[in-house]
Design a protein around this motif. Structure first.
Motif, PDB file in Angstrom:
ATOM      1  N   SER A  46       0.814  -1.216   0.000  1.00 18.02           N
ATOM      2  CA  SER A  46       0.000   0.000   0.000  1.00 18.02           C
ATOM      3  C   SER A  46       0.850   1.269   0.000  1.00 18.02           C
ATOM      4  N   ASN A  47       2.100   1.161   0.474  1.00 16.96           N
ATOM      5  CA  ASN A  47       2.969   2.345   0.524  1.00 16.96           C
ATOM      6  C   ASN A  47       4.089   2.277  -0.508  1.00 16.96           C
ATOM      7  N   VAL A  48       3.842   1.595  -1.620  1.00 18.12           N
ATOM      8  CA  VAL A  48       4.892   1.400  -2.615  1.00 18.12           C
ATOM      9  C   VAL A  48       5.436   2.736  -3.126  1.00 18.12           C
ATOM     10  N   SER A  49       4.574   3.724  -3.310  1.00 17.58           N
ATOM     11  CA  SER A  49       5.047   5.019  -3.814  1.00 17.58           C
ATOM     12  C   SER A  49       5.961   5.712  -2.812  1.00 17.58           C
ATOM     13  N   ASP A  50       5.652   5.576  -1.528  1.00 15.07           N
ATOM     14  CA  ASP A  50       6.483   6.212  -0.497  1.00 15.07           C
ATOM     15  C   ASP A  50       7.857   5.550  -0.404  1.00 15.07           C
ATOM     16  N   ILE A  51       7.875   4.225  -0.418  1.00 11.62           N
ATOM     17  CA  ILE A  51       9.149   3.504  -0.276  1.00 11.62           C
ATOM     18  C   ILE A  51      10.049   3.746  -1.483  1.00 11.62           C
ATOM     19  N   LEU A  52       9.439   3.858  -2.665  1.00 11.68           N
ATOM     20  CA  LEU A  52      10.223   4.006  -3.891  1.00 11.68           C
ATOM     21  C   LEU A  52      10.366   5.465  -4.331  1.00 11.68           C
ATOM     22  N   MET A  53      10.050   6.377  -3.440  1.00 10.78           N
ATOM     23  CA  MET A  53      10.167   7.788  -3.779  1.00 10.78           C
ATOM     24  C   MET A  53      11.600   8.106  -4.220  1.00 10.78           C
ATOM     25  N   ASN A  54      11.724   8.829  -5.311  1.00  9.38           N
ATOM     26  CA  ASN A  54      13.026   9.233  -5.872  1.00  9.38           C
ATOM     27  C   ASN A  54      13.819   8.060  -6.456  1.00  9.38           C
ATOM     28  N   LYS A  55      13.157   6.896  -6.639  1.00  5.15           N
ATOM     29  CA  LYS A  55      13.802   5.763  -7.303  1.00  5.15           C
ATOM     30  C   LYS A  55      13.107   5.541  -8.641  1.00  5.15           C
ATOM     31  N   ARG A  56      13.874   5.364  -9.683  1.00  4.00           N
ATOM     32  CA  ARG A  56      13.318   5.124 -11.015  1.00  4.00           C
ATOM     33  C   ARG A  56      13.236   3.616 -11.231  1.00  4.00           C
ATOM     34  N   ILE A  57      12.009   3.092 -11.377  1.00  2.00           N
ATOM     35  CA  ILE A  57      11.810   1.665 -11.603  1.00  2.00           C
ATOM     36  C   ILE A  57      11.380   1.443 -13.057  1.00  2.00           C
ATOM     37  N   ASN A  58      12.136   0.639 -13.769  1.00  2.00           N
ATOM     38  CA  ASN A  58      11.808   0.329 -15.164  1.00  2.00           C
ATOM     39  C   ASN A  58      10.928  -0.916 -15.293  1.00  2.00           C
ATOM     40  N   VAL A  59      11.176  -1.905 -14.435  1.00  2.00           N
ATOM     41  CA  VAL A  59      10.499  -3.201 -14.541  1.00  2.00           C
ATOM     42  C   VAL A  59      10.044  -3.643 -13.149  1.00  2.00           C
ATOM     43  N   ILE A  60       8.828  -4.166 -13.067  1.00  2.00           N
ATOM     44  CA  ILE A  60       8.359  -4.818 -11.843  1.00  2.00           C
ATOM     45  C   ILE A  60       8.141  -6.298 -12.135  1.00  2.00           C
ATOM     46  N   ILE A  61       8.698  -7.151 -11.284  1.00  3.43           N
ATOM     47  CA  ILE A  61       8.450  -8.596 -11.343  1.00  3.43           C
ATOM     48  C   ILE A  61       7.621  -8.930 -10.108  1.00  3.43           C
ATOM     49  N   HIS A  62       6.371  -9.274 -10.333  1.00  9.23           N
ATOM     50  CA  HIS A  62       5.426  -9.421  -9.223  1.00  9.23           C
ATOM     51  C   HIS A  62       5.233 -10.896  -8.860  1.00  9.23           C
ATOM     52  N   PHE A  63       6.045 -11.350  -7.886  1.00 11.40           N
ATOM     53  CA  PHE A  63       5.926 -12.710  -7.360  1.00 11.40           C
ATOM     54  C   PHE A  63       4.918 -12.784  -6.218  1.00 11.40           C
ATOM     55  N   ALA A  64       4.774 -11.705  -5.457  1.00  8.66           N
ATOM     56  CA  ALA A  64       4.014 -11.737  -4.204  1.00  8.66           C
ATOM     57  C   ALA A  64       2.566 -12.150  -4.427  1.00  8.66           C
ATOM     58  N   SER A  65       2.037 -12.930  -3.477  1.00  7.51           N
ATOM     59  CA  SER A  65       0.644 -13.353  -3.567  1.00  7.51           C
ATOM     60  C   SER A  65       0.184 -13.837  -2.202  1.00  7.51           C
ATOM     61  N   VAL A  66      -1.080 -13.627  -1.902  1.00  7.92           N
ATOM     62  CA  VAL A  66      -1.688 -14.206  -0.710  1.00  7.92           C
ATOM     63  C   VAL A  66      -2.204 -15.582  -1.102  1.00  7.92           C
ATOM     64  N   ILE A  67      -1.607 -16.632  -0.522  1.00 13.98           N
ATOM     65  CA  ILE A  67      -1.918 -18.005  -0.910  1.00 13.98           C
ATOM     66  C   ILE A  67      -2.581 -18.727   0.252  1.00 13.98           C
TER      67      ILE A  67
END
Length: 290
Positions: A46-67
């Motif tokens: 939920s706070n992805v924008s805050d944690i990555l503030m001032n970081k340039r992300i080109n690619v996201i690899i989304h492994f995370a899941s509620v299983i």
């Protein structure tokens, strides 16, 4: 190129982090569990924008899941809703910050006939919903790949699935019980092939859903015999002939699209993949308690 990996404490992401061959990339590993090794995000990113503030992300690899522990225990509130909220949080970040590629780890889940979307539980519904989030991102200019995995196995796996159950019983020379007549088939994909395809997705143009599967299925009774052979086990294999609701199931998957567009064919058939995995288990004895 800067890459964000979600779910970095999980099986697939752990293998990826230790074995990928990506060069000239800065990989940021994230998790919702506190760790000195990863970026720590709040629940559902939920706070992805805050944690990555001032970081340039080109690619996201989304492994995370509620299983859920079992498919039939999944519900709208404990599985579908959190997984879709997490996808929405990551999609919003991607659109607002001009992420170029989004690689999503999907699943066949409980679907017998994927082309018909015969979804039987909320976990599978959440994974297919994630694929539609990717479609929405594509419509906004982000390249996406939804990698629909069959049953992944390999180093760092701690899943309480049939393959790991048979391996544990074989290593301990315990009785191996196969349900039904043992004819039910499953398609297993080695984790090394998953990492290899992710690398191809980063290097090549991608779009839509790709089946990431092995070249053939195996029946449960043949799987038990193969594991006994590889381990040199003294385990006895018995067929209990109790009702197996998936008795006649034979997955009908293909990798034609992923072969044509990403130049992928499985590198590991089941036996050499299992040899690598069981060898790793033998060197990491604590992992045998899977």
């Amino acid at each position: 190129m800067n890459i964000l990996v979600t779910g970095s404490n999980g099986f697939l992401a752990t293998y990826f982090s230790n074995n990928n061959k990506l060069e000239n990339c800065k990989i940021l590993y994230g998790s919702t569990k506190n760790s000195k090794s990863y970026l720590t995000f709040e629940k559902l990113y939920s706070n992805v924008s805050d944690i990555l503030m001032n970081k340039r992300i080109n690619v996201i690899i989304h492994f995370a899941s509620v299983i859920p522990k079992e498919f039939n225990l999944s519900s709208y509130d404990n599985t579908f809703l959190p997984n879709t909220k997490m996808m929405n949080n990551l999609m919003s970040y991607s659109l607002e910050n001009n992420v170029e590629k989004f690689i999503y780890i999907s699943s066949f889940g409980s679907m017998y006939y994927p082309n018909s979307f015969d979804i039987k539980d909320f976990y599978t519904m959440s994974k297919i919903s994630g694929e539609h989030f990717c479609s929405m991102m594509e419509n906004r200019g982000i390249e996406t790949a939804s990698l629909r995995l069959s049953s992944p196995y390999g180093e760092y796996s701690h899943s309480n699935n049939v393959l790991n159950k048979f391996i544990k019983e074989a290593i301990n020379n315990e009785l191996i019980t196969v349900h039904g007549t043992g004819k039910r088939e499953q398609n297993f994909i080695y984790v090394g092939d998953v990492t290899r395809v992710i690398e191809l997705c980063i290097k090549k143009k991608i779009k839509g859903v790709y089946n990431l599967v092995s070249s053939s299925n195996i029946s449960m009774v043949d799987l038990a015999h193969l594991i006994v052979k590889i381990t040199g086990s003294k385990s006895e294999i018995i067929i209990n002939n109790q009702h197996d609701p998936q008795e006649e199931f034979q997955p009908n998957y293909d990798y034609i699209r992923i072969k044509n567009e990403l130049s992928y064919t499985p590198k590991f058939d089941l036996e050499p993949g299992l040899i690598k995995y069981i060898d790793w288990l033998s060197k990491n004895e604590n992992s045998i308690n899977i």
